[in-house]
Motif scaffolding. Sequence first.
Motif, PDB file in Angstrom:
ATOM      1  N   VAL A  20       1.599  -4.247  -3.644  1.00  0.00           N
ATOM      2  CA  VAL A  20       0.555  -5.046  -2.997  1.00  0.00           C
ATOM      3  C   VAL A  20      -0.479  -4.110  -2.367  1.00  0.00           C
ATOM      4  N   HIS A  21      -1.755  -4.374  -2.651  1.00  0.00           N
ATOM      5  CA  HIS A  21      -2.829  -3.538  -2.117  1.00  0.00           C
ATOM      6  C   HIS A  21      -3.999  -4.420  -1.675  1.00  0.00           C
ATOM      7  N   VAL A  47      -0.357  -6.808  -7.053  1.00  0.00           N
ATOM      8  CA  VAL A  47      -1.093  -7.901  -6.417  1.00  0.00           C
ATOM      9  C   VAL A  47      -2.194  -7.286  -5.557  1.00  0.00           C
ATOM     10  N   THR A  48      -3.433  -7.648  -5.834  1.00  0.00           N
ATOM     11  CA  THR A  48      -4.567  -7.169  -5.045  1.00  0.00           C
ATOM     12  C   THR A  48      -5.059  -8.309  -4.157  1.00  0.00           C
ATOM     13  N   ALA A  93       0.828  -1.209   0.000  1.00  0.00           N
ATOM     14  CA  ALA A  93       0.000   0.000   0.000  1.00  0.00           C
ATOM     15  C   ALA A  93       0.857   1.251   0.000  1.00  0.00           C
ATOM     16  N   GLY A  94       1.939   1.219  -0.765  1.00  0.00           N
ATOM     17  CA  GLY A  94       2.855   2.348  -0.832  1.00  0.00           C
ATOM     18  C   GLY A  94       2.570   3.259  -2.006  1.00  0.00           C
ATOM     19  N   ILE A  95       3.248   4.399  -2.026  1.00  0.00           N
ATOM     20  CA  ILE A  95       3.091   5.388  -3.090  1.00  0.00           C
ATOM     21  C   ILE A  95       4.400   5.509  -3.864  1.00  0.00           C
ATOM     22  N   GLY A  97      -1.393   1.317  -7.296  1.00  0.00           N
ATOM     23  CA  GLY A  97      -0.327   0.357  -7.562  1.00  0.00           C
ATOM     24  C   GLY A  97      -0.268  -0.043  -9.017  1.00  0.00           C
ATOM     25  N   ARG A  98      -1.443  -0.239  -9.620  1.00  0.00           N
ATOM     26  CA  ARG A  98      -1.499  -0.584 -11.041  1.00  0.00           C
ATOM     27  C   ARG A  98      -0.864   0.508 -11.890  1.00  0.00           C
ATOM     28  N   ASP A  99      -1.209   1.748 -11.611  1.00  0.00           N
ATOM     29  CA  ASP A  99      -0.675   2.862 -12.397  1.00  0.00           C
ATOM     30  C   ASP A  99       0.836   2.962 -12.258  1.00  0.00           C
ATOM     31  N   TYR A 100       1.336   2.733 -11.046  1.00  0.00           N
ATOM     32  CA  TYR A 100       2.793   2.802 -10.871  1.00  0.00           C
ATOM     33  C   TYR A 100       3.493   1.646 -11.572  1.00  0.00           C
TER      34      TYR A 100
END
Length: 281
Positions: free
Chosen positions: A217-218, A247-248, A165-167, A230-233
């Motif tokens: 990971v989210h 990974v969701t 859950a990072g940015i 996360g997908r966009d990054y």
Amino acid sequence: MAHAEPASLVDYMRQTDHTADAVVAYGPAPSQVTELFLPKVRGPHPVVILLHGGCFLQQYEGFAQTSALAADLAGRGYAVWNVEYRKLGEPGAGYPGTFQDVGAAVDRLRAEAPKYHLDLGRVVAIGHSAGGHLALWAASRGRLPADSALHVADPLKIGAVISLAGIGDLAGQGKVFALPCGDDTLDRLLDTAHRKAPYADTSPAELLPTGAKVVMVHGVFDPVMPPYTGRDYVLKVQAAGDKAEVVTIADAAHFDLVIPTTRAWTQIVAILEREMKALSR
């Protein structure tokens, strides 16, 4: 017994503090310290660099709670370098201090490796929330501009990053981060009022490619950093030529990812095992 999910901030903060095998200071400030958790088997040990979250703010402890993860990972055969750093509200925090702390803590592994039988050819960084950003940033330090206050000549190589859950993109996703952490948090962290290009040496998205595998990971129910971030990054990382995936995790929110009794943590451990094996080849 698995923890009931989704977990709350209270669940996260109430975790039992675990005692490390060693405590190493990398600077004079109280927060310039790391804890080392060691496996009970003989080395050389693969290394996990663990970076807590908490919006970069002093009010969230972070370090104490990650000791539960560190103890769990040590029991699985990893040496865990549990990193503390100066947070907003502490003297010297922000730019460049917080980033310099993380860099110095990571590089200190070189001095400690012979004593504790650490295998620096197998290093994975795991960070949660704000710590996910710092883990991604730590792996990108080889790309820092030479004129940056954060630049060092030979940063320790990190083989893979598992961002919980990072940015990764401070410029593009800063408004998402601001919702739970405060509108001015990133401005204070990056000193945007006095720097012309505050993201150039602080946002992992500006420092690609790094050569490190990235796993974002989210939890599917995470309101802090939702899965689409996360997908966009990951798309940015892949476009730059590095390996990356998102990974969701079903039935999980923001804090399930960092409580070792959750089903979400079981999945994260499996990802770590896979990435460590890849570094062994």
